[in-house]
Scaffold this motif. Structure first.
Motif: not given
Length: 390
Positions: A217-222, A224-229, A313-314
């Motif tokens: 869950d933390l990875m997906y949120k990260y 979304q807020r970085n690469e996806l944003a 991402p990796w």
């Protein structure tokens, strides 16, 4: 190894293993049926089988599939649609009352006739859903996942410290020796040590992948807020438009963008795996490894145009690799059988470790003194006689 180092490693192994043992035992017991979740589903009748048709038919329009599911629950919203690689005749449509509702309603729809087959039990029924919830988060959501991740970290510490302690333990014994002629407690200690060293690599792999999985869950949120944003910068501040684009056409756009790959699942706008403006179409390959490695394709849910097909991402790739490896899903029935045997061996290790701790008696009180003179003993080192798992 000096007596001081021996005591230090013994203390680390004792407390790391004692703290995590009960929870690791729970994870092993719940993980065992999860290895065979498809087989258990067939046995319990919770697995959906595609209807047998009189003549072969091509797959129908995906929009019609979604419409058939929505006819059962007109007020609910589509959240996801997915297909299993080995059952392409079925689309699994997931509905919910709103985009942040996790009280899902799964509908199995025939991909060929676009007609509803049945409403399967979510996560394989009460038994399997209970096993999964206990194994993943103890019914506590993210806090439960992170707690189990910490227990997995303690398991890794116990494995490393146990491996360090095993070397002096075996210096006067043959590898894997179980001294059956000695006391019952010493026999169980030898069994504990032997199984621990034999399953060491597997335990480390399963413990490590389990710990990584708790960070999902933390990875997906990260992400979304970085690469996806960053990918969706052009949509920043824009109000989402109506989702008028055809899902069927969006899937065809994704297939054209990534030829040779198949659709694993589609996330609708507003869900955790898409944006408020896009269908998130997740593609994967057809091989054992590539079938676990997803590639997202973002298609504008209003215009139907391709926005991007970024590489994950990796850290998400590491997560995707760790998930099937954790349950032995890569190598068919033989790998599942191996995982089950090693899981049972781990249960024995945990139970014998608890037994040795509870039966430590006077040896536990004198473990420090004995450890100091471990280098003077011939066959049984101090940490072994103290009854601490190794």
């Amino acid at each position: 190894m000096s007596p001081v180092s021996l005591r230090r490693w013994g203390w680390i192994h004792k407390w790391s293993s004692l703290v995590c043992t009960i929870f690791m035992l729970l994870l092993c017991l719940t993980g065992l049926p999860l290895i065979y979740h498809h087989e258990i589903g067939h046995l319990l009748g919770t697995e959906v089988e595609p209807p047998v048709l009189s003549s072969p038919m091509p797959q129908g329009n995906v929009d019609a599939v979604i419409a058939s599911a929505k006819e059962l629950y007109p007020t609910k919203l589509p959240m996801f649609i997915s297909q299993e690689a080995d059952v392409p005749e079925i689309w699994n449509v997931t509905l919910a009352d709103h985009m942040h509702d996790h009280d899902y309603k799964p509908i199995a729809v025939d991909a060929r006739t676009t007609k509803v087959i049945e409403e399967p039990a979510f996560e394989g029924g009460v038994f399997m859903s209970t096993m999964l919830a206990l194994h993943v988060d103890l019914f506590m959501g993210l806090p439960g996942m992170l707690f189990l991740g910490f227990m997995a970290l303690l398991l890794l510490v116990a494995i490393v410290s146990g491996a360090v302690l095993y070397s002096p333990f075996m210096r006067k014994l043959d590898f894997g020796t179980v001294r059956k002629e000695r006391s019952s407690r010493l026999k169980w200690l030898d069994m504990h040590n032997m199984l621990g060293i034999v399953t060491l690599v597997w335990l480390f792999v399963v413990g490590g992948t389990g710990m990584i999985n708790t960070w999902a869950d933390l990875m997906y949120k990260y992400y979304q807020r970085n690469e996806l944003a960053s990918i969706l910068k052009q949509y920043e501040g824009k109000k989402p438009l109506p989702h008028t684009a055809s899902v069927h056409d969006a899937i065809e756009t994704a297939r054209a963008a990534l030829p040779g790959m198949r659709v694993a699942f589609v996330a609708f706008p507003g869900t955790d795996f898409s944006s408020a403006h896009h269908y998130g179409i997740f593609m994967n390959g057809n091989e054992a490894f590539s079938s676990r490695m997803y590639r997202p394709v973002l298609v504008d849910a209003n215009s139907g145009e391709l926005t991007d097909a970024p590489e994950l991402p990796w850290y998400l790739k590491a997560l995707l690799v760790s998930q099937p490896l954790h349950f032995g899903d890569y190598g068919g029935q033989w790998m599942k059988f191996l995982w089950a045997v090693l899981d049972i061996a781990t249960i024995i290790i945990l139970v014998t470790g608890l037994y040795l701790w509870l039966k430590r008696g006077k040896a536990g009180k004198t473990s420090t003194r004995i450890a100091t003179h471990a280098h003077e003993t011939s066959a049984t080192p101090a940490f072994a006689r103290s009854g601490e798992p190794s």
